[in-house]
Every structure is written in structure tokens, then in C-alpha cells.
Write a protein that holds these residues in place. Structure first.
Motif, PDB file in Angstrom:
ATOM      1  N   ASP A  22      24.079  10.871  -9.271  1.00  0.00           N
ATOM      2  CA  ASP A  22      23.983  11.101 -10.642  1.00  0.00           C
ATOM      3  C   ASP A  22      25.354  11.919 -11.365  1.00  0.00           C
ATOM      4  O   ASP A  22      25.617  11.736 -12.406  1.00  0.00           O
ATOM      5  N   ASP A  23      25.774  12.832 -10.460  1.00  0.00           N
ATOM      6  CA  ASP A  23      27.052  13.652 -11.083  1.00  0.00           C
ATOM      7  C   ASP A  23      28.300  12.708 -11.132  1.00  0.00           C
ATOM      8  O   ASP A  23      28.986  12.903 -12.066  1.00  0.00           O
ATOM      9  N   ILE A  24      28.305  11.837 -10.383  1.00  0.00           N
ATOM     10  CA  ILE A  24      29.256  11.063 -10.304  1.00  0.00           C
ATOM     11  C   ILE A  24      29.041  10.120 -11.689  1.00  0.00           C
ATOM     12  O   ILE A  24      30.212   9.874 -12.375  1.00  0.00           O
ATOM     13  N   ALA A  25      28.241   9.510 -11.827  1.00  0.00           N
ATOM     14  CA  ALA A  25      27.967   8.700 -13.161  1.00  0.00           C
ATOM     15  C   ALA A  25      28.028   9.396 -14.436  1.00  0.00           C
ATOM     16  O   ALA A  25      28.437   8.637 -15.238  1.00  0.00           O
ATOM     17  N   LYS A  26      27.989  10.669 -14.253  1.00  0.00           N
ATOM     18  CA  LYS A  26      27.981  11.585 -15.438  1.00  0.00           C
ATOM     19  C   LYS A  26      29.518  11.782 -15.903  1.00  0.00           C
ATOM     20  O   LYS A  26      29.766  12.631 -16.504  1.00  0.00           O
ATOM     21  N   GLY A  27      30.440  11.870 -14.447  1.00  0.00           N
ATOM     22  CA  GLY A  27      31.892  12.354 -14.584  1.00  0.00           C
ATOM     23  C   GLY A  27      31.859  13.794 -14.238  1.00  0.00           C
ATOM     24  O   GLY A  27      32.938  14.358 -14.595  1.00  0.00           O
ATOM     25  N   ASN A  28      30.774  14.419 -13.503  1.00  0.00           N
ATOM     26  CA  ASN A  28      30.627  15.634 -13.250  1.00  0.00           C
ATOM     27  C   ASN A  28      31.354  15.956 -11.701  1.00  0.00           C
ATOM     28  O   ASN A  28      30.673  16.268 -10.939  1.00  0.00           O
ATOM     29  N   ILE A  29      32.604  15.402 -11.627  1.00  0.00           N
ATOM     30  CA  ILE A  29      32.960  15.369 -10.088  1.00  0.00           C
ATOM     31  C   ILE A  29      34.722  15.420 -10.392  1.00  0.00           C
ATOM     32  O   ILE A  29      35.260  14.890 -11.529  1.00  0.00           O
ATOM     33  N   ARG A  30      35.246  16.241  -9.486  1.00  0.00           N
ATOM     34  CA  ARG A  30      36.798  16.223  -9.601  1.00  0.00           C
ATOM     35  C   ARG A  30      37.286  15.322  -8.613  1.00  0.00           C
ATOM     36  O   ARG A  30      37.066  15.736  -7.181  1.00  0.00           O
ATOM     37  N   VAL A  31      38.308  14.830  -8.717  1.00  0.00           N
ATOM     38  CA  VAL A  31      39.065  13.611  -7.420  1.00  0.00           C
ATOM     39  C   VAL A  31      40.781  13.672  -8.015  1.00  0.00           C
ATOM     40  O   VAL A  31      40.848  14.118  -9.096  1.00  0.00           O
ATOM     41  N   ASP A  32      41.448  13.604  -7.040  1.00  0.00           N
ATOM     42  CA  ASP A  32      42.879  13.585  -7.346  1.00  0.00           C
ATOM     43  C   ASP A  32      43.459  12.501  -7.509  1.00  0.00           C
ATOM     44  O   ASP A  32      44.671  11.869  -7.286  1.00  0.00           O
ATOM     45  N   TYR A  33      42.539  11.212  -8.051  1.00  0.00           N
ATOM     46  CA  TYR A  33      42.905  10.081  -8.668  1.00  0.00           C
ATOM     47  C   TYR A  33      42.375   9.806  -9.882  1.00  0.00           C
ATOM     48  O   TYR A  33      41.241  10.506 -10.273  1.00  0.00           O
ATOM     49  N   LYS A  34      42.850   8.856 -10.672  1.00  0.00           N
ATOM     50  CA  LYS A  34      42.297   8.651 -12.079  1.00  0.00           C
ATOM     51  C   LYS A  34      41.086   7.823 -11.909  1.00  0.00           C
ATOM     52  O   LYS A  34      40.869   6.738 -10.932  1.00  0.00           O
ATOM     53  N   MET A  35      40.008   8.052 -12.513  1.00  0.00           N
ATOM     54  CA  MET A  35      38.662   7.514 -12.673  1.00  0.00           C
ATOM     55  C   MET A  35      38.240   6.821 -13.826  1.00  0.00           C
ATOM     56  O   MET A  35      38.829   7.711 -14.959  1.00  0.00           O
ATOM     57  N   MET A  36      37.411   5.894 -13.997  1.00  0.00           N
ATOM     58  CA  MET A  36      36.846   5.796 -15.412  1.00  0.00           C
ATOM     59  C   MET A  36      35.376   5.710 -15.129  1.00  0.00           C
ATOM     60  O   MET A  36      34.864   5.009 -14.119  1.00  0.00           O
ATOM     61  N   PHE A  37      34.672   6.325 -15.842  1.00  0.00           N
ATOM     62  CA  PHE A  37      33.404   6.813 -15.847  1.00  0.00           C
ATOM     63  C   PHE A  37      32.435   5.950 -16.617  1.00  0.00           C
ATOM     64  O   PHE A  37      33.047   5.526 -17.674  1.00  0.00           O
ATOM     65  N   PRO A  38      31.259   5.613 -16.361  1.00  0.00           N
ATOM     66  CA  PRO A  38      30.221   4.891 -17.286  1.00  0.00           C
ATOM     67  C   PRO A  38      30.176   5.554 -18.604  1.00  0.00           C
ATOM     68  O   PRO A  38      30.385   7.036 -18.682  1.00  0.00           O
ATOM     69  N   LYS A  39      29.839   4.906 -19.698  1.00  0.00           N
ATOM     70  CA  LYS A  39      29.885   5.468 -20.970  1.00  0.00           C
ATOM     71  C   LYS A  39      28.363   5.865 -21.296  1.00  0.00           C
ATOM     72  O   LYS A  39      27.481   5.249 -20.763  1.00  0.00           O
TER      73      LYS A  39
END
Length: 194
Positions: free
Chosen positions: A177-194
Motif C-alpha cells: 500500500d505504501d508503494i502504491a501511494k508513493g510513500n517510499i524512497r528509492v534511488d531511481y525514478k518511479m511513476m506512482f499510480p494516480k
């Protein structure tokens, strides 16, 4: 160009991808960008749905696993697919999976910071087109087969977490759920669901 990786929860990751032909717009550039994106994200495989394209295309490079393996790992086990494979797969279709299922701790660029032991077949025979649209039917084994099966799942709308038990999936639900909400930090560019 490094492209953003689509994060878990985006609908394209659950869509069965479609075949393409050699007239697909800017295919060479797309493949080049996929290699650059994969290496820039420290991945060993990348499927088109992970960069928001619903097409049957993925790239793998298992050779880097062997290049980065230390002497102790090499001494402890023999690897039938050493020194690995770097390959583009277009319109791939699995012909057969052979051998015993074996566990390996998998992760996914679209599902960062989650790793699980996944059981997959030792060998896979697959029919595909390369980047020049030359048709191949090849059998791969070991870690290379695993990476191919993982990326093939992506073009079939499946994720590695689909191979774990419902209990394990329940235990990682908050992280997903945190990944889907964009509540995560990574060292590459990500596109999160709207």
C-alpha cells in the motif's frame, strides 16, 4: 534516456501485453532506453509494462550476476547458465517449463524493498523475436531462466508476489500500500499510480 519505473498499484502492471511488429515506433530507441533504465536502477531484467508500455517486450542481463559474484559464491555452487545471457525478447511465448521448482529470493523494480523466496522451474523453453525480428526458440536454465520467467510474468500481467502464499501477501500488504501511494524512497525514478 532513463525512464521512470511504474510502481506497484498501477493498472498497466496487471494488463496482458500485446504483440508488436517491426514497424513499432522508435523501437530501437525504446530498447536502448530500457537497457539504460535497467542498468540505472541496478536491475537484471526489465519489461515494457514497467515503463508504462503494454507491449510484449522485455530485456534481461543475467551476465552481470555472474560478473559480480564473489569467489565464495562460485565455489559453493555450480551454475549451469554461467556466464549468463544478455538478450532482448519480443512477442515471447513460453513453450515449456522443465525441471524441479527451486526457491530464490526475488525482488522487482516495480515493488521496491520487498523480497520473497519464489519457486520457479529450473528450465524454460521460449520462442521469441530478437531486436532484429529474427525468430528464436531457446532453452534457458538456472538464474537466467528465473529472470526470463519473472519478466515474462510482467507481459502476462503477473507479479512475483502472485507466487507467494495469501498469508505472506497479507503480511506485506502495508508495504505494498505504501508503494502504491508513493510513500517510499528509492534511488531511481518511479511513476506512482494516480
Amino acid at each position: 534516456m532513463i525512464l521512470p519505473i511504474v510502481a506497484y498499484g498501477h493498472p498497466i502492471l496487471r494488463k496482458v501485453a500485446t504483440d508488436i511488429n517491426k514497424d513499432y515506433p522508435q523501437l530501437d530507441k525504446l530498447i536502448e532506453d530500457m537497457w539504460e533504465t535497467m542498468y540505472g536502477s541496478n536491475g537484471v531484467g526489465l519489461a515494457a509494462p514497467q515503463i508504462n508500455r503494454d507491449i510484449r517486450l522485455f530485456v534481461i542481463d543475467s551476465a552481470q550476476i555472474f560478473e559480480n559474484m564473489d569467489d565464495q559464491d562460485r565455489a559453493e555452487e555450480t551454475y549451469p547458465d554461467d556466464p549468463g545471457t544478455k538478450q532482448v525478447f519480443i512477442n515471447a511465448q513460453i513453450i515449456e517449463e522443465q525441471g524441479d521448482d527451486w526457491a530464490y529470493n526475488e525482488g522487482c523494480l516495480s515493488i521496491p524493498k520487498i523480497r520473497e523466496d519464489i519457486y520457479r522451474a529450473e528450465e524454460v523453453t521460449i520462442e521469441f523475436l530478437d531486436e532484429h525480428f529474427v525468430k528464436h526458440t531457446k532453452t534457458y536454465n538456472g538464474i537466467t531462466a528465473r529472470i526470463i520467467l519473472h519478466e515474462y510474468d510482467h507481459i502476462e500481467g503477473k507479479l512475483f508476489i502472485d507466487h507467494i502464499s495469501p498469508l505472506k501477501r497479507k503480511l506485506i500488504k502495508r508495504k505494498l500500500d505504501d508503494i502504491a501511494k508513493g510513500n517510499i524512497r528509492v534511488d531511481y525514478k518511479m511513476m506512482f499510480p494516480k
